[in-house]
Design a protein around this motif. Structure first.
Motif, PDB file in Angstrom:
ATOM      1  N   UNK A  75      15.541 -78.810  26.778  1.00 44.20           N
ATOM      2  CA  UNK A  75      16.627 -79.268  27.963  1.00 44.20           C
ATOM      3  C   UNK A  75      17.227 -78.141  28.721  1.00 44.20           C
ATOM      4  N   UNK A  76      17.450 -77.266  28.245  1.00 42.94           N
ATOM      5  CA  UNK A  76      17.504 -75.895  29.355  1.00 42.94           C
ATOM      6  C   UNK A  76      16.487 -75.749  30.226  1.00 42.94           C
ATOM      7  N   UNK A  77      15.276 -75.784  29.733  1.00 46.10           N
ATOM      8  CA  UNK A  77      14.282 -75.478  30.757  1.00 46.10           C
ATOM      9  C   UNK A  77      14.084 -76.540  31.983  1.00 46.10           C
ATOM     10  N   UNK A  78      14.644 -77.819  31.262  1.00 43.78           N
ATOM     11  CA  UNK A  78      14.441 -78.860  32.378  1.00 43.78           C
ATOM     12  C   UNK A  78      15.589 -78.694  33.434  1.00 43.78           C
ATOM     13  N   UNK A  79      16.626 -78.458  33.011  1.00 43.10           N
ATOM     14  CA  UNK A  79      17.853 -78.599  33.759  1.00 43.10           C
ATOM     15  C   UNK A  79      17.659 -77.217  34.860  1.00 43.10           C
ATOM     16  N   UNK A  80      17.089 -76.115  34.553  1.00 38.41           N
ATOM     17  CA  UNK A  80      16.727 -75.062  35.348  1.00 38.41           C
ATOM     18  C   UNK A  80      15.472 -75.397  36.237  1.00 38.41           C
ATOM     19  N   UNK A  81      14.521 -76.348  35.858  1.00 38.13           N
ATOM     20  CA  UNK A  81      13.493 -76.862  36.664  1.00 38.13           C
ATOM     21  C   UNK A  81      14.026 -77.535  37.832  1.00 38.13           C
ATOM     22  N   UNK A  82      15.212 -78.323  37.443  1.00 40.92           N
ATOM     23  CA  UNK A  82      15.726 -79.233  38.507  1.00 40.92           C
ATOM     24  C   UNK A  82      16.363 -78.418  39.732  1.00 40.92           C
ATOM     25  N   UNK A  83      16.526 -77.355  39.310  1.00 45.00           N
ATOM     26  CA  UNK A  83      17.007 -76.377  40.320  1.00 45.00           C
ATOM     27  C   UNK A  83      16.097 -75.566  40.997  1.00 45.00           C
ATOM     28  N   UNK A  84      14.695 -75.697  40.611  1.00 42.82           N
ATOM     29  CA  UNK A  84      13.632 -75.117  41.401  1.00 42.82           C
ATOM     30  C   UNK A  84      13.633 -73.655  40.699  1.00 42.82           C
ATOM     31  N   UNK A  85      13.897 -73.495  39.298  1.00 37.77           N
ATOM     32  CA  UNK A  85      13.800 -72.264  38.667  1.00 37.77           C
ATOM     33  C   UNK A  85      12.530 -72.636  37.413  1.00 37.77           C
ATOM     34  N   UNK A 130      17.055 -54.662  33.196  1.00 38.25           N
ATOM     35  CA  UNK A 130      15.968 -54.015  33.589  1.00 38.25           C
ATOM     36  C   UNK A 130      14.622 -54.536  33.033  1.00 38.25           C
ATOM     37  N   UNK A 131      13.913 -54.701  33.803  1.00 42.59           N
ATOM     38  CA  UNK A 131      12.283 -55.189  33.459  1.00 42.59           C
ATOM     39  C   UNK A 131      12.271 -56.643  32.984  1.00 42.59           C
ATOM     40  N   UNK A 132      13.251 -57.562  33.511  1.00 40.04           N
ATOM     41  CA  UNK A 132      13.352 -58.973  33.389  1.00 40.04           C
ATOM     42  C   UNK A 132      12.862 -59.263  34.854  1.00 40.04           C
ATOM     43  N   UNK A 133      12.024 -60.467  35.095  1.00 31.61           N
ATOM     44  CA  UNK A 133      11.548 -60.822  35.974  1.00 31.61           C
ATOM     45  C   UNK A 133      12.773 -61.655  36.959  1.00 31.61           C
ATOM     46  N   UNK A 134      13.647 -62.525  36.185  1.00 29.42           N
ATOM     47  CA  UNK A 134      14.510 -63.269  36.830  1.00 29.42           C
ATOM     48  C   UNK A 134      16.017 -62.313  36.723  1.00 29.42           C
ATOM     49  N   UNK A 135      16.677 -62.711  37.955  1.00 26.85           N
ATOM     50  CA  UNK A 135      17.796 -62.049  38.336  1.00 26.85           C
ATOM     51  C   UNK A 135      18.941 -62.157  37.049  1.00 26.85           C
ATOM     52  N   UNK A 136      20.043 -61.666  37.222  1.00 23.73           N
ATOM     53  CA  UNK A 136      21.043 -61.761  36.179  1.00 23.73           C
ATOM     54  C   UNK A 136      21.454 -62.910  36.078  1.00 23.73           C
ATOM     55  N   UNK A 146      23.163 -67.820  33.286  1.00 26.50           N
ATOM     56  CA  UNK A 146      23.407 -69.186  33.341  1.00 26.50           C
ATOM     57  C   UNK A 146      22.623 -69.926  32.329  1.00 26.50           C
ATOM     58  N   UNK A 147      21.332 -69.675  32.032  1.00 25.52           N
ATOM     59  CA  UNK A 147      20.578 -70.068  30.993  1.00 25.52           C
ATOM     60  C   UNK A 147      21.210 -69.878  29.602  1.00 25.52           C
ATOM     61  N   UNK A 148      21.765 -68.833  29.131  1.00 24.80           N
ATOM     62  CA  UNK A 148      22.498 -68.483  28.019  1.00 24.80           C
ATOM     63  C   UNK A 148      23.724 -69.385  27.848  1.00 24.80           C
ATOM     64  N   UNK A 149      24.414 -69.332  29.017  1.00 31.32           N
ATOM     65  CA  UNK A 149      25.470 -70.107  28.789  1.00 31.32           C
ATOM     66  C   UNK A 149      25.409 -71.594  28.684  1.00 31.32           C
ATOM     67  N   UNK A 150      24.187 -72.223  29.553  1.00 30.79           N
ATOM     68  CA  UNK A 150      24.008 -73.612  29.095  1.00 30.79           C
ATOM     69  C   UNK A 150      23.790 -73.970  27.555  1.00 30.79           C
ATOM     70  N   UNK A 151      22.826 -72.974  27.207  1.00 30.51           N
ATOM     71  CA  UNK A 151      22.488 -73.160  25.604  1.00 30.51           C
ATOM     72  C   UNK A 151      23.539 -73.041  24.640  1.00 30.51           C
ATOM     73  N   UNK A 152      24.694 -72.173  24.883  1.00 26.68           N
ATOM     74  CA  UNK A 152      25.434 -71.957  23.786  1.00 26.68           C
ATOM     75  C   UNK A 152      26.757 -72.811  24.159  1.00 26.68           C
ATOM     76  N   UNK A 153      26.964 -73.318  25.646  1.00 25.82           N
ATOM     77  CA  UNK A 153      28.031 -73.888  25.864  1.00 25.82           C
ATOM     78  C   UNK A 153      27.971 -75.237  25.656  1.00 25.82           C
ATOM     79  N   UNK A 154      26.658 -75.965  25.638  1.00 25.87           N
ATOM     80  CA  UNK A 154      26.547 -77.304  25.293  1.00 25.87           C
ATOM     81  C   UNK A 154      25.683 -77.695  24.295  1.00 25.87           C
TER      82      UNK A 154
END
Length: 237
Positions: free
Chosen positions: A35-45, A10-16, A21-29
């Motif tokens: 880096x996570x910002x750039x990977x999301x940007x490549x997906x248009x986020x 609730x009150x977050x602009x981006x969907x769950x 996915x961003x949290x998974x990228x950060x902790x998984x790799x």
């Protein structure tokens, strides 16, 4: 019962799905926030690394705690304990870590000391978290371990030999890679928060790939991803 995604996000602009996915990228790799910002940007986020940091801080430990509750009591009964030095703002800390015989992380605790009191604190945390004592305890030659074990777990077999403890020493490597990627941890709190969240998430995707056929590995990986999505409330439970 799994929490309703609409309540958690609730009150977050981006969907769950994007947040999870961003949290998974950060902790998984071993990725930096940028880096996570750039990977999301490549997906248009378009999301800033500061926002990714806030997501990782807010949701990472929450997801990890749910994974920890699911895995409670499912680890091997041989525990490997070890500690590594971490330098934070010029001060020396010790990251105490416990893994089981299969390499799954049981817990990690950052402390200023490397003595019996610190070993006792780790062992008490392990016993509380696992709900049972191990059959065998494997450590290096640090004398704090047998002193703490004799007080808390006198009936547990203790094997003290540096050559036997490669399992625990190897488990430090992901933290070392992240430490280099982040150009060291900025505070003791940040380090503890990261290792507390990283351990259970790493366990979920620790699949011993070299011992599996490709087809079976893909099935296990798909199952792990499904569990992650359920935990992160990206899909309905």
């Amino acid at each position: 019962m799994t929490e309703d995604p609409q309540t958690r996000y609730r009150r977050h602009r981006f969907p769950a799905e994007i947040i999870a996915h961003a949290v998974w990228l950060y902790y998984r790799f071993p990725l930096s926030l940028r880096d996570v910002e750039d990977l999301l940007s490549e997906r248009g986020i378009d999301v800033s690394f500061q926002t990714v940091s806030e997501w990782a801080s807010k949701f990472g430990l929450e997801f990890a705690n749910q994974l920890r509750r699911r895995s409670r009591g499912n680890f091997a009964d041989k525990w490997h304990l070890d500690e590594m030095v971490v330098s934070i703002k010029g001060r020396k800390y010790w990251l105490w870590r416990a893994v089981d015989a299969d390499g799954y992380v049981l817990d990690a605790l950052l402390q200023r000391r490397r003595n019996k009191k610190a070993a006792l604190r780790l062992m008490r945390k392990l016993l509380k978290g696992q709900g049972t004592a191990p059959r065998v305890l494997v450590t290096d030659k640090l004398r704090s371990y047998p002193a703490a074990r004799s007080e808390l777990m006198p009936g547990v077999e203790h094997r003290s030999h540096k050559g036997l403890n490669n399992r625990a020493e190897n488990s430090h490597l992901p933290v070392r890679r992240r430490e280099r990627r982040m150009m060291r941890f900025k505070s003791a709190r940040q380090c503890q928060r990261f290792v507390s969240a990283n351990g259970p998430i790493a366990n979920l995707f620790h699949l011993h790939r070299k011992h599996l056929t490709a087809a079976y590995y893909r099935r296990l990986r798909a199952h792990a991803i499904t569990i992650w999505r359920e935990i992160a409330c990206s899909i309905a439970a």
